[in-house]
Motif scaffolding. Structure first.
Motif, mmCIF file in Angstrom:
data_model
loop_
_atom_site.group_PDB
_atom_site.id
_atom_site.type_symbol
_atom_site.label_atom_id
_atom_site.label_comp_id
_atom_site.label_asym_id
_atom_site.label_seq_id
_atom_site.Cartn_x
_atom_site.Cartn_y
_atom_site.Cartn_z
ATOM 1 N N GLU A 29 0.832 -1.202 0.000
ATOM 2 C CA GLU A 29 0.000 0.000 0.000
ATOM 3 C C GLU A 29 0.865 1.249 0.000
ATOM 4 N N ILE A 30 1.961 1.221 0.728
ATOM 5 C CA ILE A 30 2.889 2.359 0.751
ATOM 6 C C ILE A 30 3.489 2.568 -0.634
ATOM 7 N N VAL A 31 3.909 1.479 -1.277
ATOM 8 C CA VAL A 31 4.484 1.571 -2.624
ATOM 9 C C VAL A 31 3.471 2.175 -3.595
ATOM 10 N N PRO A 39 6.581 10.785 -2.679
ATOM 11 C CA PRO A 39 7.087 10.269 -1.407
ATOM 12 C C PRO A 39 6.895 11.180 -0.195
ATOM 13 N N LEU A 40 6.289 12.344 -0.373
ATOM 14 C CA LEU A 40 6.144 13.284 0.740
ATOM 15 C C LEU A 40 4.817 13.070 1.460
ATOM 16 N N ILE A 41 4.898 12.699 2.732
ATOM 17 C CA ILE A 41 3.706 12.440 3.527
ATOM 18 C C ILE A 41 2.839 13.695 3.647
ATOM 19 N N GLU A 42 3.498 14.856 3.710
ATOM 20 C CA GLU A 42 2.765 16.117 3.902
ATOM 21 C C GLU A 42 1.819 16.428 2.749
ATOM 22 N N THR A 43 2.164 16.002 1.550
ATOM 23 C CA THR A 43 1.369 16.347 0.369
ATOM 24 C C THR A 43 0.662 15.152 -0.258
ATOM 25 N N ASN A 44 0.858 13.966 0.299
ATOM 26 C CA ASN A 44 0.265 12.745 -0.254
ATOM 27 C C ASN A 44 -0.632 12.121 0.809
ATOM 28 N N SER A 45 -1.932 12.382 0.715
ATOM 29 C CA SER A 45 -2.860 11.905 1.745
ATOM 30 C C SER A 45 -2.948 10.379 1.775
ATOM 31 N N ARG A 46 -2.850 9.734 0.608
ATOM 32 C CA ARG A 46 -2.916 8.268 0.592
ATOM 33 C C ARG A 46 -1.704 7.682 1.300
ATOM 34 N N LEU A 47 -0.535 8.275 1.087
ATOM 35 C CA LEU A 47 0.665 7.802 1.762
ATOM 36 C C LEU A 47 0.572 8.057 3.265
ATOM 37 N N ARG A 48 0.030 9.200 3.630
ATOM 38 C CA ARG A 48 -0.129 9.524 5.049
ATOM 39 C C ARG A 48 -1.016 8.485 5.734
ATOM 40 N N THR A 49 -2.069 8.085 5.053
ATOM 41 C CA THR A 49 -2.973 7.075 5.598
ATOM 42 C C THR A 49 -2.280 5.717 5.693
ATOM 43 N N ALA A 50 -1.527 5.341 4.659
ATOM 44 C CA ALA A 50 -0.832 4.048 4.651
ATOM 45 C C ALA A 50 0.187 3.969 5.785
ATOM 46 N N VAL A 51 0.931 5.047 5.987
ATOM 47 C CA VAL A 51 1.920 5.077 7.067
ATOM 48 C C VAL A 51 1.226 5.028 8.427
ATOM 49 N N GLN A 52 0.125 5.724 8.532
ATOM 50 C CA GLN A 52 -0.667 5.726 9.772
ATOM 51 C C GLN A 52 -1.135 4.305 10.107
ATOM 52 N N ASN A 53 -1.636 3.590 9.102
ATOM 53 C CA ASN A 53 -2.099 2.219 9.306
ATOM 54 C C ASN A 53 -0.942 1.285 9.656
ATOM 55 N N ALA A 54 0.227 1.537 9.062
ATOM 56 C CA ALA A 54 1.406 0.719 9.351
ATOM 57 C C ALA A 54 1.846 0.901 10.803
ATOM 58 N N LYS A 55 1.836 2.133 11.253
ATOM 59 C CA LYS A 55 2.218 2.405 12.637
ATOM 60 C C LYS A 55 1.232 1.783 13.615
ATOM 61 N N ALA A 56 -0.048 1.709 13.220
ATOM 62 C CA ALA A 56 -1.086 1.174 14.101
ATOM 63 C C ALA A 56 -0.866 -0.302 14.422
ATOM 64 N N VAL A 57 -0.185 -1.036 13.515
ATOM 65 C CA VAL A 57 0.099 -2.458 13.767
ATOM 66 C C VAL A 57 1.563 -2.666 14.111
ATOM 67 N N ASN A 58 2.220 -1.562 14.528
ATOM 68 C CA ASN A 58 3.609 -1.611 15.011
ATOM 69 C C ASN A 58 4.614 -2.051 13.958
ATOM 70 N N MET A 59 4.360 -1.677 12.709
ATOM 71 C CA MET A 59 5.338 -1.942 11.664
ATOM 72 C C MET A 59 6.569 -1.083 11.952
ATOM 73 N N PRO A 60 7.777 -1.667 11.982
ATOM 74 C CA PRO A 60 8.985 -0.918 12.326
ATOM 75 C C PRO A 60 9.211 0.291 11.425
ATOM 76 N N ILE A 68 9.064 3.322 1.406
ATOM 77 C CA ILE A 68 8.942 4.613 0.717
ATOM 78 C C ILE A 68 10.119 4.819 -0.230
ATOM 79 N N LYS A 69 11.316 4.504 0.249
ATOM 80 C CA LYS A 69 12.522 4.663 -0.570
ATOM 81 C C LYS A 69 12.488 3.733 -1.773
ATOM 82 N N ARG A 70 12.063 2.489 -1.545
ATOM 83 C CA ARG A 70 11.999 1.508 -2.628
ATOM 84 C C ARG A 70 11.000 1.944 -3.692
#
Length: 241
Positions: A29-31, A39-60, A68-70
């Motif tokens: 989903e991040i890709v 790649p900028l979370i500030e301007t990409n709402s879909r990426l912001r949501t994906a990262v938020q969901n990743a953090k919610a399940v303790n993804m490192p 994001i880099k890949r």
């Protein structure tokens, strides 16, 4: 140790396996989010949501940053999102969301899972009368006045707000709004300083199929096969609980 130890070990391995699958799906989903909006979370709402969901399940954090880099690399292939619809045994509707870099492989696998479990793969759109796509947000209700919050979020498209127990048995507030109101509700929650645990577009069943325990076991064989596939992002069904 003995039996109790083995039981705890089995549960731990299952939890680890589940986390690994979640991380893989969230990484995809991040890709896709980076490929679609940068790649900028500030301007990409879909990426912001994906990262938020990743953090919610303790993804490192390092795995999130690596994804994001890949995704920013031209060599990284994009994923095509495809939905498959069909019926499990005993008339239970099944909807499968996939993200794949090889559509031939994915459709062959999905078809084989349905065939091996006596299910039937149908045409796209055949389950529109059973599933409705909804925006689903989850957050910690804490000591917040949910009745007051309901009133405040009506203009953002609020349809339903209730509290349920999460996997650890803690209270979690669940908010439903229309598919097209996802962005509007996301902004409204951000403006109110509500930290969202997860924000997803999910399929909500409008009608349910009653089954026996034995029949439910047959349906779960198909669901388990689908959920174990690396190309599958989510599986929805209308089996009554």
């Amino acid at each position: 140790m003995g039996r109790a130890f083995e039981f705890r070990k089995e549960r731990k391995f299952k939890r680890w396996a589940k986390m690994a699958v979640q991380f893989t799906r969230l990484g995809k989903e991040i890709v896709m989010a980076v490929k679609a909006g940068g790649p900028l979370i500030e301007t990409n709402s879909r990426l912001r949501t994906a990262v938020q969901n990743a953090k919610a399940v303790n993804m490192p954090k390092d795995r999130i940053e690596a994804a994001i880099k890949r995704a920013s690399s031209k060599d990284e292939s994009n994923y095509e999102e495809i939905v498959y619809e069909g019926y499990a045994p005993h008339g239970v509707a099944i909807l499968v969301e996939t993200a794949t870099d090889n559509t031939n492989r994915t459709v062959a696998n999905v078809r084989s899972y349905f065939n091996k479990t006596n299910g039937t793969l149908g045409k796209t759109g055949s389950l529109d009368f059973i599933f409705n796509r909804k925006s689903v947000f989850k957050f910690d209700p804490a000591d917040r006045d949910l009745e007051e919050l309901e009133f405040e979020l009506i203009d953002a498209g609020l349809e339903d707000l209730f509290v349920e127990a999460d996997e650890e048995g803690n209270d979690i507030a669940v908010l439903h709004t229309a598919f097209e109101d996802f962005g509007k509700m996301q902004r409204a929650l951000e403006e109110k300083g509500i930290e969202v645990k997860s924000a997803k577009l999910e399929r909500v069943a409008l009608s349910f199929s009653e089954v026996t325990e034995e029949q439910a076991a047959d349906v779960m064989k198909l669901i388990d096969k689908l959920e174990d596939d690396d190309d599958v992002q989510a599986v929805y069904h209308n089996m009554a609980e």
